[in-house]
Design an enzyme around this catalytic site. Sequence first.
Site, PDB file in Angstrom:
ATOM      1  N   ARG A   8      69.774  30.371 -15.800  1.00 30.11           N
ATOM      2  CA  ARG A   8      69.795  28.911 -15.832  1.00 30.11           C
ATOM      3  C   ARG A   8      68.342  28.442 -15.734  1.00 30.11           C
ATOM      4  O   ARG A   8      67.465  29.157 -15.251  1.00 30.11           O
ATOM      5  CB  ARG A   8      70.598  28.340 -14.664  1.00 30.11           C
ATOM      6  CG  ARG A   8      72.090  28.601 -14.807  1.00 30.11           C
ATOM      7  CD  ARG A   8      72.857  28.117 -13.594  1.00 30.11           C
ATOM      8  NE  ARG A   8      72.830  26.661 -13.434  1.00 30.11           N
ATOM      9  CZ  ARG A   8      73.308  26.021 -12.370  1.00 30.11           C
ATOM     10  NH1 ARG A   8      73.812  26.720 -11.350  1.00 30.11           N
ATOM     11  NH2 ARG A   8      73.260  24.702 -12.300  1.00 30.11           N
ATOM     12  N   HIS A   9      68.100  27.213 -16.192  1.00 30.25           N
ATOM     13  CA  HIS A   9      66.803  26.580 -15.968  1.00 30.25           C
ATOM     14  C   HIS A   9      66.530  26.499 -14.470  1.00 30.25           C
ATOM     15  O   HIS A   9      67.467  26.583 -13.655  1.00 30.25           O
ATOM     16  CB  HIS A   9      66.819  25.173 -16.577  1.00 30.25           C
ATOM     17  CG  HIS A   9      67.979  24.352 -16.087  1.00 30.25           C
ATOM     18  ND1 HIS A   9      67.964  23.709 -14.861  1.00 30.25           N
ATOM     19  CD2 HIS A   9      69.203  24.114 -16.631  1.00 30.25           C
ATOM     20  CE1 HIS A   9      69.124  23.104 -14.682  1.00 30.25           C
ATOM     21  NE2 HIS A   9      69.898  23.336 -15.737  1.00 30.25           N
ATOM     22  N   ASN A  15      69.821  18.228 -10.438  1.00 36.39           N
ATOM     23  CA  ASN A  15      70.455  19.187  -9.517  1.00 36.39           C
ATOM     24  C   ASN A  15      70.247  18.719  -8.081  1.00 36.39           C
ATOM     25  O   ASN A  15      71.171  18.752  -7.264  1.00 36.39           O
ATOM     26  CB  ASN A  15      69.877  20.601  -9.668  1.00 36.39           C
ATOM     27  CG  ASN A  15      70.206  21.274 -10.982  1.00 36.39           C
ATOM     28  OD1 ASN A  15      69.392  22.017 -11.542  1.00 36.39           O
ATOM     29  ND2 ASN A  15      71.403  21.042 -11.493  1.00 36.39           N
ATOM     30  N   ARG A  59      64.617  20.569 -19.265  1.00 32.80           N
ATOM     31  CA  ARG A  59      64.635  21.490 -18.118  1.00 32.80           C
ATOM     32  C   ARG A  59      64.600  22.957 -18.540  1.00 32.80           C
ATOM     33  O   ARG A  59      64.070  23.798 -17.809  1.00 32.80           O
ATOM     34  CB  ARG A  59      65.814  21.184 -17.182  1.00 32.80           C
ATOM     35  CG  ARG A  59      67.203  21.194 -17.805  1.00 32.80           C
ATOM     36  CD  ARG A  59      68.178  20.529 -16.825  1.00 32.80           C
ATOM     37  NE  ARG A  59      69.586  20.523 -17.216  1.00 32.80           N
ATOM     38  CZ  ARG A  59      70.155  19.603 -17.994  1.00 32.80           C
ATOM     39  NH1 ARG A  59      69.440  18.642 -18.526  1.00 32.80           N
ATOM     40  NH2 ARG A  59      71.465  19.648 -18.243  1.00 32.80           N
ATOM     41  N   GLU A  79      73.719  21.643 -22.690  1.00 33.08           N
ATOM     42  CA  GLU A  79      74.796  21.687 -21.698  1.00 33.08           C
ATOM     43  C   GLU A  79      76.046  20.965 -22.208  1.00 33.08           C
ATOM     44  O   GLU A  79      75.967  20.064 -23.055  1.00 33.08           O
ATOM     45  CB  GLU A  79      74.302  21.071 -20.374  1.00 33.08           C
ATOM     46  CG  GLU A  79      75.298  21.090 -19.209  1.00 33.08           C
ATOM     47  CD  GLU A  79      75.908  22.451 -18.877  1.00 33.08           C
ATOM     48  OE1 GLU A  79      76.437  23.121 -19.800  1.00 33.08           O
ATOM     49  OE2 GLU A  79      75.892  22.844 -17.698  1.00 33.08           O
ATOM     50  N   HIS A 144      72.135  26.668 -19.429  1.00 31.85           N
ATOM     51  CA  HIS A 144      72.797  25.749 -18.500  1.00 31.85           C
ATOM     52  C   HIS A 144      74.055  26.410 -17.947  1.00 31.85           C
ATOM     53  O   HIS A 144      74.615  27.312 -18.563  1.00 31.85           O
ATOM     54  CB  HIS A 144      73.176  24.464 -19.245  1.00 31.85           C
ATOM     55  CG  HIS A 144      72.011  23.784 -19.899  1.00 31.85           C
ATOM     56  ND1 HIS A 144      71.229  22.869 -19.248  1.00 31.85           N
ATOM     57  CD2 HIS A 144      71.480  23.924 -21.139  1.00 31.85           C
ATOM     58  CE1 HIS A 144      70.272  22.445 -20.060  1.00 31.85           C
ATOM     59  NE2 HIS A 144      70.394  23.075 -21.220  1.00 31.85           N
TER      60      HIS A 144
END
Length: 192
Positions: A8-9, A15, A59, A79, A144
Amino acid sequence: PRSIFFSRHGESQFNVEGKIGGDAPLSSRGMQYAQALPALITDNIGDAPLTVWTSTLQRTIQSAQYLPYNKLTWKSLDELDAGVCDGMTYEEIEQAYPEDFANRDEDKFNYRYRGGESYRDVVTRLEPVIMELERQENILIIGHQAILRCLYAYFHNLPHDDLPYIKIPLHTVIKLTPKAYGCDEERYTLPI
Ligand code: F6P
């Protein structure tokens, strides 16, 4: 043998705020992950060739920025589109759309956000990405949560009902090495 790396980023501003979707930049912790990622990857693959795939969202691009490899951005890796719920927290969604929230819990794989997508939709949109992945050598995908769940389930042959609940933590690289049947897996978590 070739390997497929998933990450994931790094942690994004959304977040931190508990908001879904959007196109937020990395948080300062997320930036630290971006800075630490190249050493983790090069320690692992040495001087073997690697290509990095990101989505079009900042991101993932920021997370890949220090990686010294060729990069490709895929719109198909963006995403899951949360439609009218994009940018909301889960609490806000439950307040605004209580029935939808319950329906999603009931059948998370098939639930489609109003004006957005379901996990099933994402599996379909990822078909060309998977076709290409199958033909490539070493690939690192900076992606994502929902997208990596779909790709991970494909390579491990996991059922649709389990797919939306697969744990893909932040700041962790998952290395899959395909074999004749199934994949070997290793995980590396950075203490960030
Ligand atoms: O919260 C991060 C995120 O990637 C959101 O952008 C996305 O909607 C969500 O996770 C997907 O996870 P879940 O399907 O469990 O809500």
